[in-house]
Design a protein around this motif. Structure first.
Motif, PDB file in Angstrom:
ATOM      1  N   GLN B 150      28.255  -6.897   7.368  1.00  0.00           N
ATOM      2  CA  GLN B 150      28.446  -7.315   5.973  1.00  0.00           C
ATOM      3  C   GLN B 150      29.825  -6.925   5.436  1.00  0.00           C
ATOM      4  O   GLN B 150      30.254  -7.413   4.399  1.00  0.00           O
ATOM      5  CB  GLN B 150      27.386  -6.657   5.072  1.00  0.00           C
ATOM      6  CG  GLN B 150      25.964  -7.090   5.350  1.00  0.00           C
ATOM      7  CD  GLN B 150      25.678  -8.497   4.835  1.00  0.00           C
ATOM      8  OE1 GLN B 150      26.195  -8.905   3.809  1.00  0.00           O
ATOM      9  NE2 GLN B 150      24.872  -9.245   5.572  1.00  0.00           N
ATOM     10  N   THR B 151      30.496  -6.004   6.148  1.00  0.00           N
ATOM     11  CA  THR B 151      31.808  -5.552   5.661  1.00  0.00           C
ATOM     12  C   THR B 151      32.884  -6.526   6.118  1.00  0.00           C
ATOM     13  O   THR B 151      32.861  -6.990   7.258  1.00  0.00           O
ATOM     14  CB  THR B 151      32.162  -4.132   6.171  1.00  0.00           C
ATOM     15  OG1 THR B 151      32.223  -4.147   7.606  1.00  0.00           O
ATOM     16  CG2 THR B 151      31.113  -3.119   5.731  1.00  0.00           C
ATOM     17  N   GLN B 152      33.838  -6.830   5.218  1.00  0.00           N
ATOM     18  CA  GLN B 152      34.892  -7.789   5.564  1.00  0.00           C
ATOM     19  C   GLN B 152      36.229  -7.113   5.836  1.00  0.00           C
ATOM     20  O   GLN B 152      37.183  -7.767   6.243  1.00  0.00           O
ATOM     21  CB  GLN B 152      35.035  -8.825   4.438  1.00  0.00           C
ATOM     22  CG  GLN B 152      33.824  -9.739   4.371  1.00  0.00           C
ATOM     23  CD  GLN B 152      33.971 -10.849   3.348  1.00  0.00           C
ATOM     24  OE1 GLN B 152      34.906 -10.855   2.555  1.00  0.00           O
ATOM     25  NE2 GLN B 152      33.036 -11.786   3.367  1.00  0.00           N
ATOM     26  N   GLU B 154      38.258  -2.860   6.433  1.00  0.00           N
ATOM     27  CA  GLU B 154      38.062  -1.416   6.662  1.00  0.00           C
ATOM     28  C   GLU B 154      37.765  -0.674   5.357  1.00  0.00           C
ATOM     29  O   GLU B 154      36.978   0.280   5.342  1.00  0.00           O
ATOM     30  CB  GLU B 154      39.312  -0.827   7.323  1.00  0.00           C
ATOM     31  CG  GLU B 154      39.163   0.650   7.669  1.00  0.00           C
ATOM     32  CD  GLU B 154      40.332   1.178   8.471  1.00  0.00           C
ATOM     33  OE1 GLU B 154      40.694   0.528   9.475  1.00  0.00           O
ATOM     34  OE2 GLU B 154      40.887   2.230   8.093  1.00  0.00           O
ATOM     35  N   GLU B 156      36.078  -1.609   2.813  1.00  0.00           N
ATOM     36  CA  GLU B 156      34.654  -1.736   2.460  1.00  0.00           C
ATOM     37  C   GLU B 156      33.805  -0.803   3.325  1.00  0.00           C
ATOM     38  O   GLU B 156      32.886  -0.140   2.832  1.00  0.00           O
ATOM     39  CB  GLU B 156      34.194  -3.181   2.646  1.00  0.00           C
ATOM     40  CG  GLU B 156      34.832  -4.134   1.630  1.00  0.00           C
ATOM     41  CD  GLU B 156      34.356  -5.578   1.777  1.00  0.00           C
ATOM     42  OE1 GLU B 156      34.815  -6.410   0.976  1.00  0.00           O
ATOM     43  OE2 GLU B 156      33.548  -5.883   2.687  1.00  0.00           O
ATOM     44  N   LEU B 157      34.127  -0.759   4.623  1.00  0.00           N
ATOM     45  CA  LEU B 157      33.406   0.154   5.521  1.00  0.00           C
ATOM     46  C   LEU B 157      33.600   1.604   5.059  1.00  0.00           C
ATOM     47  O   LEU B 157      32.643   2.392   5.005  1.00  0.00           O
ATOM     48  CB  LEU B 157      33.913  -0.039   6.963  1.00  0.00           C
ATOM     49  CG  LEU B 157      33.440   0.973   7.997  1.00  0.00           C
ATOM     50  CD1 LEU B 157      31.918   0.993   8.099  1.00  0.00           C
ATOM     51  CD2 LEU B 157      34.055   0.660   9.376  1.00  0.00           C
ATOM     52  N   ILE B 160      31.310   2.432   2.175  1.00  0.00           N
ATOM     53  CA  ILE B 160      29.905   2.701   2.553  1.00  0.00           C
ATOM     54  C   ILE B 160      29.775   4.101   3.170  1.00  0.00           C
ATOM     55  O   ILE B 160      28.878   4.870   2.815  1.00  0.00           O
ATOM     56  CB  ILE B 160      29.403   1.625   3.546  1.00  0.00           C
ATOM     57  CG1 ILE B 160      29.257   0.284   2.806  1.00  0.00           C
ATOM     58  CG2 ILE B 160      28.084   2.040   4.185  1.00  0.00           C
ATOM     59  CD1 ILE B 160      28.954  -0.893   3.712  1.00  0.00           C
ATOM     60  N   VAL B 264      31.584  -5.100  -1.372  1.00  0.00           N
ATOM     61  CA  VAL B 264      30.560  -5.280  -0.324  1.00  0.00           C
ATOM     62  C   VAL B 264      29.154  -5.198  -0.929  1.00  0.00           C
ATOM     63  O   VAL B 264      28.246  -5.935  -0.513  1.00  0.00           O
ATOM     64  CB  VAL B 264      30.757  -4.312   0.870  1.00  0.00           C
ATOM     65  CG1 VAL B 264      30.581  -2.857   0.475  1.00  0.00           C
ATOM     66  CG2 VAL B 264      29.803  -4.642   2.008  1.00  0.00           C
ATOM     67  N   LYS B 311      42.684  -4.401   7.637  1.00  0.00           N
ATOM     68  CA  LYS B 311      41.712  -5.480   7.813  1.00  0.00           C
ATOM     69  C   LYS B 311      41.807  -6.045   9.245  1.00  0.00           C
ATOM     70  O   LYS B 311      40.788  -6.393   9.852  1.00  0.00           O
ATOM     71  CB  LYS B 311      41.998  -6.589   6.785  1.00  0.00           C
ATOM     72  CG  LYS B 311      40.970  -7.693   6.757  1.00  0.00           C
ATOM     73  CD  LYS B 311      41.257  -8.690   5.660  1.00  0.00           C
ATOM     74  CE  LYS B 311      40.239  -9.826   5.718  1.00  0.00           C
ATOM     75  NZ  LYS B 311      40.390 -10.753   4.601  1.00  0.00           N
ATOM     76  N   HIS B 314      40.037  -3.749  11.676  1.00  0.00           N
ATOM     77  CA  HIS B 314      38.599  -3.874  11.419  1.00  0.00           C
ATOM     78  C   HIS B 314      38.070  -5.120  12.124  1.00  0.00           C
ATOM     79  O   HIS B 314      37.046  -5.074  12.818  1.00  0.00           O
ATOM     80  CB  HIS B 314      38.375  -3.955   9.896  1.00  0.00           C
ATOM     81  CG  HIS B 314      36.966  -4.241   9.466  1.00  0.00           C
ATOM     82  ND1 HIS B 314      36.490  -5.520   9.284  1.00  0.00           N
ATOM     83  CD2 HIS B 314      35.916  -3.419   9.180  1.00  0.00           C
ATOM     84  CE1 HIS B 314      35.223  -5.468   8.894  1.00  0.00           C
ATOM     85  NE2 HIS B 314      34.847  -4.203   8.826  1.00  0.00           N
TER      86      HIS B 314
END
Lengths: 164, 322
Positions: B150-152, B154, B156-157, B160, B264, B311, B314
């Motif tokens: 679901q992450t677009q 790094e 966003e990751l 989380i 995200v 990105k 990722h």
């Protein structure tokens, strides 16, 4: 013999303070006081910053002398070396001795900090005997724990990602 | 005669401790005796005096009184429970698991206000389509491949993983344990040093084993309570909001974008009954809306060019999931 009430009151106050100390591991550490390292290994750093270079590695149970607080860091001295150690890795010596037990000579356990008078390696050992179905899980946990990341790897990853 | 005077002194302290503990209405008679020994230790700083009543004890009021090592052993047991679940196979070491670990360590080790745990934080990927991430006390952080997809980028990751680091830093997992368990563990006061001393004394050895059995049951119960909260019950909206709020401060301090977490979260489907975050957390939209109100107050220390650079790596790492 008549009890001396003033003495009793003073003792009560003293016990109150001791009780509070024993119950508050996050007590602010005063300059000049001594503290113990409560994590397995901590780093004494050259600056009060997470990625600053190490001046000394500290082991669980080591004693440091507090010089001054710079929240969340403490400037401290360990075996003659000065540096900065994170406050969440320290506990005042009194609370430490209540939690772990002092005067433990001839202790064979490698990690003194794990010898809490509560949940400790012996309890884990017994828990694993009680719940043998968790064995495969514990094997994986050991694998995860064995995997560590070096400071150099993080610094290089940050550089690549434009996070200097 | 000096030792006798000292012992009498300690006896008086223990007696006063009984009075003090009694005034406070603190527990039953047996517990008072244990408490007296412990207070005597606290005052004298010498553990010998807590052995007056034989039974060793320690005052644990709640999870804040636990040592990092105790939190660690709870975390290990909860992680072991997770890792024997057939729905959560641990991903073997590969470029993706190394990458996720580096992103997590980048936040955990570079930010001053992350709480240090006994053995540090660890980040592990679970090969599961469920959308889920959780952390045990002590810092064992897990993320499923379902949520990874679901992450677009790094950032966003990182958002989380920072949310999970925040739960550990704020001790939310430990707070899920019924505090009477900790109080009981302290009262049992199992002492490893005494174990060594008692090994040639069968009677005391038997007492030690009995105490070990009791404390192990309390330990197991505590771990079950944490595991239930992580995997089924959830921490509740207040703690999730606190973890989201701390997470965006953590990522910003680490040099990631503070708005990536809400991005995200906004993308997560609104669907109950599928397990994982969708069931244990408030809706992604609601969480994102709350974060939008806070993001303006968090200074970003990154650039669009740097986000794009991250990105790329990722995307390379997540190719393994295509």
């Amino acid at each position: 013999m008549k009890p001396k009430w003033s003495t009793l009151v003073a003792l009560c106050a003293l016990l109150g303070v001791a009780g509070a100390l024993a119950q508050t591991p996050t007590t602010t550490l005063a300059p000049g006081s001594q503290a113990r390292v409560t994590v397995s290994s901590a780093v004494l750093r050259s600056q009060p910053r997470s990625l600053s270079p190490s001046v000394k590695q500290l082991a669980g149970g080591d004693t440091v002398e507090i010089i001054e607080a710079q929240s969340p860091w403490y400037r401290a001295r360990a075996q003659g070396t000065e540096g900065y150690v994170h406050g969440s890795a320290l506990l005042d010596t009194k609370s430490y001795s209540v939690a772990v037990g002092s005067g433990a000579t001839g202790v064979t356990y490698a990690e003194r900090t794990a010898a809490a008078r509560g949940f400790n390696p012996k309890v884990e050992e017994q828990h694993r005997k009680d719940e043998p179905n968790l064995d495969a899980g514990y094997v994986r946990v050991d694998q995860i724990e064995a995997k560590s990341t070096t400071l150099d790897a993080i610094l290089s990853f940050r550089k690549q990602g434009g996070q200097n | 005669m000096k030792p006798r005077i000292l012992l009498l002194g300690v006896g008086s302290i223990a007696a006063v401790a009984l009075v003090v503990a009694g005034c406070g209405g603190n527990g039953g008679g047996g517990n008072l005796l244990k408490g007296a020994g412990d207070l005597a230790t606290a005052v004298t700083g010498d553990e010998r005096y807590s052995e007056i009543g034989e039974q060793l004890a320690r005052t644990i009021t709640d999870y804040n009184d636990l040592l990092p090592s105790e939190e660690h052993y709870i975390g290990r047991a909860v992680a072991a429970q997770v890792l024997v679940e057939p729905r959560y196979p641990m991903r073997a070491n590969d470029a993706l698991s190394d990458y996720v670990s580096l992103v997590g360590q980048n936040v955990a080790q570079s930010v001053d206000f992350v709480r240090q745990t006994y053995k540090g934080y660890r980040f592990t990927v679970l090969d599961s389509d469920e959308l889920n991430a959780f952390a045990t006390p002590g810092g064992f952080v897990f993320i499923t491949t379902g949520l990874l997809k679901q992450t677009q980028n790094e950032d966003e990751l990182a958002g989380i993983l920072a949310h999970e680091i925040a739960h550990v830093t704020l001790k939310h997992g430990l707070a899920a344990v019924n505090q009477s368990n900790f109080v009981q563990a302290g009262q049992l006061g199992l002492n490893l040093y005494k174990d060594e001393k008692f090994k040639d004394d069968p009677k005391k050895r038997a007492q030690f084993e009995e105490k070990l059995g009791e404390i192990s049951k309390v330990f197991g119960k505590s771990c079950d309570e944490v595991a239930f909260t992580l995997l089924s019950g959830g921490y509740g909206a207040d703690k999730e909001r606190a973890a989201d709020e701390l997470a965006i401060r953590l990522v910003a301090a680490a040099g990631y974008s503070p708005t990536a977490l809400s991005a995200v979260l906004d993308r997560l489907p609104e669907q109950k009954g599928a397990g994982g975050w969708l069931d244990t957390h408030p809706s992604g939209h609601a969480r994102a809306a709350d974060l939008h109100g806070l993001e303006g107050g968090v200074a970003a220390a990154t650039s669009a060019a740097a986000i794009e650079q991250r990105k790329q790596r990722h995307a390379n790492a997540l190719k393994a999931l295509q």
